[in-house]
Design a protein around this motif. Structure first.
Motif, PDB file in Angstrom:
ATOM      1  N   PRO A  59       0.851  -1.189   0.000  1.00  0.00           N
ATOM      2  CA  PRO A  59       0.000   0.000   0.000  1.00  0.00           C
ATOM      3  C   PRO A  59       0.892   1.247   0.000  1.00  0.00           C
ATOM      4  N   VAL A  60       0.427   2.320  -0.624  1.00  0.00           N
ATOM      5  CA  VAL A  60       1.216   3.541  -0.763  1.00  0.00           C
ATOM      6  C   VAL A  60       1.767   4.026   0.575  1.00  0.00           C
ATOM      7  N   ALA A  61       0.986   3.994   1.615  1.00  0.00           N
ATOM      8  CA  ALA A  61       1.438   4.497   2.921  1.00  0.00           C
ATOM      9  C   ALA A  61       2.668   3.745   3.422  1.00  0.00           C
ATOM     10  N   GLN A  62       2.858   2.494   2.992  1.00  0.00           N
ATOM     11  CA  GLN A  62       4.016   1.707   3.428  1.00  0.00           C
ATOM     12  C   GLN A  62       5.258   1.943   2.578  1.00  0.00           C
ATOM     13  N   TRP A  63       5.168   2.829   1.606  1.00  0.00           N
ATOM     14  CA  TRP A  63       6.324   3.173   0.783  1.00  0.00           C
ATOM     15  C   TRP A  63       7.251   4.149   1.503  1.00  0.00           C
ATOM     16  N   PHE A  64       6.768   4.781   2.551  1.00  0.00           N
ATOM     17  CA  PHE A  64       7.453   5.917   3.156  1.00  0.00           C
ATOM     18  C   PHE A  64       8.206   5.574   4.428  1.00  0.00           C
ATOM     19  N   ASN A  65       9.332   6.257   4.614  1.00  0.00           N
ATOM     20  CA  ASN A  65      10.132   6.172   5.824  1.00  0.00           C
ATOM     21  C   ASN A  65       9.452   7.031   6.884  1.00  0.00           C
ATOM     22  N   ARG A  66       8.858   6.400   7.868  1.00  0.00           N
ATOM     23  CA  ARG A  66       8.112   7.129   8.901  1.00  0.00           C
ATOM     24  C   ARG A  66       9.006   8.010   9.764  1.00  0.00           C
ATOM     25  N   ALA A  67      10.326   7.803   9.719  1.00  0.00           N
ATOM     26  CA  ALA A  67      11.245   8.630  10.488  1.00  0.00           C
ATOM     27  C   ALA A  67      11.690   9.877   9.717  1.00  0.00           C
ATOM     28  N   SER A  68      11.230  10.019   8.480  1.00  0.00           N
ATOM     29  CA  SER A  68      11.593  11.187   7.684  1.00  0.00           C
ATOM     30  C   SER A  68      11.096  12.461   8.363  1.00  0.00           C
ATOM     31  N   PRO A  69      11.936  13.489   8.424  1.00  0.00           N
ATOM     32  CA  PRO A  69      11.496  14.742   9.048  1.00  0.00           C
ATOM     33  C   PRO A  69      10.220  15.313   8.434  1.00  0.00           C
ATOM     34  N   ARG A  70      10.036  15.164   7.140  1.00  0.00           N
ATOM     35  CA  ARG A  70       8.837  15.712   6.484  1.00  0.00           C
ATOM     36  C   ARG A  70       7.571  14.974   6.925  1.00  0.00           C
ATOM     37  N   ILE A  71       7.718  13.719   7.282  1.00  0.00           N
ATOM     38  CA  ILE A  71       6.555  12.953   7.750  1.00  0.00           C
ATOM     39  C   ILE A  71       6.341  13.183   9.241  1.00  0.00           C
ATOM     40  N   GLU A  91       4.221  17.510   7.640  1.00  0.00           N
ATOM     41  CA  GLU A  91       4.185  18.138   6.316  1.00  0.00           C
ATOM     42  C   GLU A  91       3.551  17.200   5.296  1.00  0.00           C
ATOM     43  N   LEU A  92       3.872  15.909   5.397  1.00  0.00           N
ATOM     44  CA  LEU A  92       3.323  14.903   4.488  1.00  0.00           C
ATOM     45  C   LEU A  92       2.588  13.836   5.287  1.00  0.00           C
ATOM     46  N   ASP A  93       1.462  13.407   4.766  1.00  0.00           N
ATOM     47  CA  ASP A  93       0.706  12.300   5.351  1.00  0.00           C
ATOM     48  C   ASP A  93       0.596  11.218   4.289  1.00  0.00           C
ATOM     49  N   PRO A  94       1.466  10.185   4.352  1.00  0.00           N
ATOM     50  CA  PRO A  94       1.463   9.148   3.325  1.00  0.00           C
ATOM     51  C   PRO A  94       0.104   8.477   3.123  1.00  0.00           C
ATOM     52  N   GLY A  95      -0.694   8.437   4.160  1.00  0.00           N
ATOM     53  CA  GLY A  95      -2.013   7.816   4.053  1.00  0.00           C
ATOM     54  C   GLY A  95      -2.984   8.594   3.189  1.00  0.00           C
ATOM     55  N   GLN A  96      -2.654   9.829   2.875  1.00  0.00           N
ATOM     56  CA  GLN A  96      -3.533  10.681   2.077  1.00  0.00           C
ATOM     57  C   GLN A  96      -3.064  10.848   0.632  1.00  0.00           C
ATOM     58  N   LEU A  97      -2.009  10.136   0.249  1.00  0.00           N
ATOM     59  CA  LEU A  97      -1.419  10.320  -1.076  1.00  0.00           C
ATOM     60  C   LEU A  97      -1.865   9.235  -2.046  1.00  0.00           C
ATOM     61  N   ALA A 134       2.612  10.043  -4.681  1.00  0.00           N
ATOM     62  CA  ALA A 134       3.593   9.431  -3.784  1.00  0.00           C
ATOM     63  C   ALA A 134       4.869   9.104  -4.535  1.00  0.00           C
ATOM     64  N   LEU A 135       4.743   8.500  -5.689  1.00  0.00           N
ATOM     65  CA  LEU A 135       5.920   8.122  -6.469  1.00  0.00           C
ATOM     66  C   LEU A 135       6.726   9.356  -6.861  1.00  0.00           C
ATOM     67  N   ALA A 136       6.065  10.419  -7.277  1.00  0.00           N
ATOM     68  CA  ALA A 136       6.764  11.650  -7.644  1.00  0.00           C
ATOM     69  C   ALA A 136       7.518  12.225  -6.443  1.00  0.00           C
ATOM     70  N   LEU A 137       6.897  12.191  -5.263  1.00  0.00           N
ATOM     71  CA  LEU A 137       7.561  12.686  -4.052  1.00  0.00           C
ATOM     72  C   LEU A 137       8.803  11.864  -3.722  1.00  0.00           C
ATOM     73  N   LEU A 138       8.697  10.551  -3.825  1.00  0.00           N
ATOM     74  CA  LEU A 138       9.824   9.675  -3.502  1.00  0.00           C
ATOM     75  C   LEU A 138      10.978   9.857  -4.484  1.00  0.00           C
ATOM     76  N   LEU A 139      10.663  10.030  -5.751  1.00  0.00           N
ATOM     77  CA  LEU A 139      11.715  10.238  -6.742  1.00  0.00           C
ATOM     78  C   LEU A 139      12.412  11.581  -6.536  1.00  0.00           C
ATOM     79  N   ALA A 140      11.655  12.585  -6.104  1.00  0.00           N
ATOM     80  CA  ALA A 140      12.222  13.917  -5.880  1.00  0.00           C
ATOM     81  C   ALA A 140      12.994  14.000  -4.566  1.00  0.00           C
ATOM     82  N   ASP A 141      12.609  13.204  -3.586  1.00  0.00           N
ATOM     83  CA  ASP A 141      13.231  13.258  -2.252  1.00  0.00           C
ATOM     84  C   ASP A 141      13.421  11.840  -1.720  1.00  0.00           C
ATOM     85  N   PRO A 142      14.519  11.179  -2.107  1.00  0.00           N
ATOM     86  CA  PRO A 142      14.740   9.794  -1.694  1.00  0.00           C
ATOM     87  C   PRO A 142      14.822   9.578  -0.181  1.00  0.00           C
TER      88      PRO A 142
END
Length: 142
Positions: free
Chosen positions: A52-64, A68-74, A79-87
């Motif tokens: 699921p998209v929400a599990q693509w994200f590093n929950r320890a990221s400062p932006r999360i 600033e970002l809520d992966p559950g709402q993307l 989501a893919l564009a955000l990850l490619l822009a900010d690994p």
């Protein structure tokens, strides 16, 4: 034993402990810098698409952590564009053995997949071992 490609954030203590555990279990690693790797949408989706998209994200990221970002709402494309822009947002490590890929480090799942030689009593999951009040990991060196 297995030969894995291990995509990590250089300087991350959690990734260092995960690598050490894998190597202690006899696995060979090709270590790559997750932040500097030339990701394309298809290459990253090869890892992430089953989750699921929400599990693509590093929950320890400062932006999360800051909200600033809520992966559950993307949606998937955003989501893919955000990850490619900010690994830094990518959940890590990414692991690959042949055509099989994994996201994150769940010790029990890794043990079932390739074996961890009975080292599961160690706390080496994917969470950052630092408390919320400590400084983040140092930025990777170029």
């Amino acid at each position: 034993m297995a030969h894995l490609t291990f995509y990590e954030k250089p300087g991350c203590g959690g990734n260092a402990r995960q690598r050490a555990l894998l190597e202690a279990a006899g696995h060979r690693l090709t270590v790559r810098n997750l932040l500097a790797w030339p990701w394309t949408a298809p290459a990253l989706l090869a890892f992430l698409a089953p989750l699921p998209v929400a599990q693509w994200f590093n929950r320890a990221s400062p932006r999360i952590k800051s909200g600033e970002l809520d992966p559950g709402q993307l949606d998937r494309d955003t989501a893919l564009a955000l990850l490619l822009a900010d690994p830094l947002l990518i959940r890590r490590p990414l692991l690959q053995m042949g055509e099989e890929r994994r996201v994150g480090f769940d010790p029990a799942a890794i043990d079932q997949w390739i074996g961890l030689e009975g080292a599961l009593d160690k706390d080496l999951g994917e969470g950052c071992p630092k408390g919320q009040e400590t400084r983040p990991c140092p930025p990777p060196q170029e």
